[in-house]
Design an enzyme around this catalytic site. Structure first.
Site, PDB file in Angstrom:
ATOM      1  CG  PHE A  59      18.428  59.891 -48.520  1.00 14.55           C
ATOM      2  CD1 PHE A  59      18.012  58.502 -48.360  1.00 14.55           C
ATOM      3  CD2 PHE A  59      17.696  60.655 -48.667  1.00 14.55           C
ATOM      4  CE1 PHE A  59      16.888  58.027 -48.617  1.00 14.55           C
ATOM      5  CE2 PHE A  59      16.140  60.348 -48.544  1.00 14.55           C
ATOM      6  CZ  PHE A  59      15.801  59.023 -48.381  1.00 14.55           C
ATOM      7  CG  ASP A  84      21.416  64.228 -43.816  1.00 16.92           C
ATOM      8  OD1 ASP A  84      20.870  63.882 -42.723  1.00 16.92           O
ATOM      9  OD2 ASP A  84      20.772  64.171 -44.999  1.00 16.92           O
ATOM     10  CE1 TYR A 100      12.558  59.059 -41.525  1.00 22.32           C
ATOM     11  CE2 TYR A 100      11.581  61.053 -41.048  1.00 22.32           C
ATOM     12  CZ  TYR A 100      12.197  60.263 -41.950  1.00 22.32           C
ATOM     13  OH  TYR A 100      12.719  60.547 -42.993  1.00 22.32           O
ATOM     14  CE  LYS A 101      16.510  58.374 -41.717  1.00 22.16           C
ATOM     15  NZ  LYS A 101      15.858  57.206 -42.329  1.00 22.16           N
ATOM     16  NE  ARG A 144      18.165  50.826 -45.320  1.00 18.04           N
ATOM     17  CZ  ARG A 144      18.008  52.165 -44.926  1.00 18.04           C
ATOM     18  NH1 ARG A 144      18.518  53.224 -45.475  1.00 18.04           N
ATOM     19  NH2 ARG A 144      16.556  52.432 -44.727  1.00 18.04           N
TER      20      ARG A 144
HETATM   21  C1  LIG Z   1      20.593  60.591 -45.002  1.00 15.66           C
HETATM   22  C2  LIG Z   1      19.014  61.029 -45.290  1.00 15.66           C
HETATM   23  N1  LIG Z   1      18.465  62.428 -45.392  1.00 15.66           N
HETATM   24  C3  LIG Z   1      17.282  62.678 -45.279  1.00 15.66           C
HETATM   25  C4  LIG Z   1      16.336  61.654 -45.329  1.00 15.66           C
HETATM   26  C5  LIG Z   1      14.714  61.901 -45.478  1.00 15.66           C
HETATM   27  O1  LIG Z   1      14.264  63.113 -45.190  1.00 15.66           O
HETATM   28  P1  LIG Z   1      12.877  63.612 -45.002  1.00 15.66           P
HETATM   29  O2  LIG Z   1      12.765  63.166 -43.533  1.00 15.66           O
HETATM   30  O3  LIG Z   1      12.555  64.938 -45.515  1.00 15.66           O
HETATM   31  O4  LIG Z   1      12.123  62.678 -45.774  1.00 15.66           O
HETATM   32  C6  LIG Z   1      16.830  60.284 -45.258  1.00 15.66           C
HETATM   33  C7  LIG Z   1      15.704  59.233 -44.985  1.00 15.66           C
HETATM   34  O5  LIG Z   1      15.888  57.983 -44.998  1.00 15.66           O
HETATM   35  C8  LIG Z   1      17.956  59.960 -45.299  1.00 15.66           C
HETATM   36  O6  LIG Z   1      18.417  58.883 -45.010  1.00 15.66           O
END
Ligand SMILES: Cc1ncc(COP(=O)(O)O)c(C=O)c1O
Length: 432
Positions: A132, A201, A226-227, A391
């Site tokens: 990401f 991550d 939030y996911k 997706r």
């Molecule tokens: C793998 C991954 N890391 C980080 C993030 C987002 O980071 P942040 O919440 O700081 O915007 C996402 C968002 O979709 C993601 O898919």
């Protein structure tokens, strides 16, 4: 042709689904099939009342007293402990705090401090080219600031890249674009054999697939609220640091909430022991409250088999969707880019198409089937282009087999009618 069951058969499977009751924990709009919980989880039914109470009783009546009386002050740790149960961390090892990008900055900085002390000759950070972008941007910034090299490789090049010069391996467990899942234990082992620290991550893993950070002997982890944790838009993220590392260095955002005694108001910084030091400043209590409710929806599966049961259902749903795409969309130019083997698949299915992917997603949304679009990456001379993708995230807490059937059916109709070619579906919005 791969067999794709009838709607009646899908309904029969839903009737037999031991997790079926969990759907009632969510307030989903009628007529919507929601396949975007990998981007923004659905609203827990308990959230509005819980938030209203936090606003009117805790803030309104409790006022400043609520930092103590309503437990606001240690909410990051309490929610962190709940998340820890979902990712194989011990009690007191996780805090729910800040955002994923910010937490990534903290842990990468700390990992690089440890590497500089223990293995100063190891001066590369390795990550995946398709990671990401925020992970890559944070790593790029830190490598620039510290005179280190960021090396980006494809997944199949990872074993070869892990030589004696790597300080930190930074990976996302489940790829945001393809849904491909790494073998966390094997990669962590391979990295450790070279004296390399590993950061995971878990944005697309926490609440979606079983994760065992302690079992894999990982070093650091971050993830999104939030996911699949259903914490609401912009919910706080979480951070985990293996206890063997937690006290070794300051994290770089040495704010007062990470101080050993914040209310002593000392002029000098003395970091709290353990994960508490990974806090920085005052936290968004209302957002943490919503996240607390969201995490509870995942923990509600504990009584019904927990993450193992959620995983079984998630795989059944993604298998079904893949079968549906094969059976009903052959000849429409789609390529399934999510790996077929279960051990390599997260809780989403992505399909690539050379033309019209954005418009097809918009046409599906107009039919009430919500997925999303992720733009491809142009060829860069040495490497072929990465295709645009559609997706689809499958959250087993609130989706059933009949939802999958309807999604496949809607996609088939969008393609056979050609309605996606309507000009209104080509209008790109800011968020895709
Ligand atoms: C793998 C991954 N890391 C980080 C993030 C987002 O980071 P942040 O919440 O700081 O915007 C996402 C968002 O979709 C993601 O898919």
């Amino acid at each position: 042709m791969t067999a794709f069951p009838t709607l009646a058969e899908c309904r029969r499977r839903d009737d037999l689904d031991p997790l079926r009751a969990l759907r009632a924990l969510f307030d989903l709009p009628a007529g919507v099939t929601y396949l975007d919980g990998n981007s923004l989880g659905a609203l827990p039914r308990a959230a509005p009342a819980r938030l209203a109470a936090a606003v009117t009783a805790e803030w309104g009546q409790g006022l400043i007293r609520s930092w103590n009386s309503a437990g606001w002050f240690d909410l990051p740790q309490r929610v962190g402990d709940k998340i820890g149960r979902l990712v194989g961390a011990g009690a007191g090892e996780v805090v729910a705090v800040d955002g994923t990008s910010i937490n990534l900055y903290k842990v990468l900085h700390a990992a690089l401090d440890i590497a500089a002390a223990d293995a100063p000759a190891q001066r590369r950070v390795v990550s995946e080219r398709s990671n990401f972008p925020t992970d890559l941007y944070i790593a790029e910034g830190l490598c620039r600031a510290r005179g280190l090299t960021l090396q980006l490789v494809d997944a199949d090049e990872l074993p070869g890249a892990l030589d004696d010069g790597v300080a930190v391996l930074l990976l996302t467990h489940v790829n945001y674009r393809t849904g491909a899942m790494h073998d966390m234990a094997a990669l962590t082992r391979a990295a450790h054999a070279r004296g390399t620290l590993v950061i995971w991550d878990l944005a697309h893993s926490a609440g979606a697939v079983p994760v065992d950070l302690r079992g894999a002997d990982a070093d650091f982890a971050v993830g999104c609220g939030y996911k699949y944790l259903n914490g609401g838009p912009g919910a706080p993220a979480f951070v985990w640091v293996h206890p063997r590392h937690a006290d070794r260095f300051w994290q770089p955002l040495s704010g007062w909430w990470g101080h050993a005694a914040p209310f002593a108001f000392m002029p000098d910084y003395r970091p709290a022991a353990g994960i508490a030091r990974y806090q920085c400043g005052t936290q968004p209590i209302l957002s943490l409250t919503a996240l607390d409710v969201g995490v509870d929806t995942v923990l509600a599966a504990d009584a019904l088999g927990g993450m193992a049961a959620l995983r079984r259902k998630s795989l059944a749903l993604t298998d079904l969707f893949i079968a549906g795409v094969r059976a009903r969309l052959a000849g429409h130019g789609f390529e399934i880019v999510t790996p077929e083997p279960h051990a390599q698949r997260g809780s989403q299915v992505s399909i690539a198409r050379a033309e019209g992917a954005y418009a097809i997603v918009q046409a599906l949304i107009a039919r009430g089937v919500i997925g999303d679009f992720r733009a491809g990456v142009p060829a860069d001379g040495a490497r072929p282009a990465v295709p645009d993708i559609l997706r689809f995230g499958f959250t087993p807490l609130y989706l059933g087999h009949a939802d999958v059937w309807h999604a496949v059916d809607a996609l088939a109709q969008v393609m056979t009618t050609g309605e996606w070619r309507d000009a209104r579906f080509a209008q790109r919005q800011e968020v895709t």
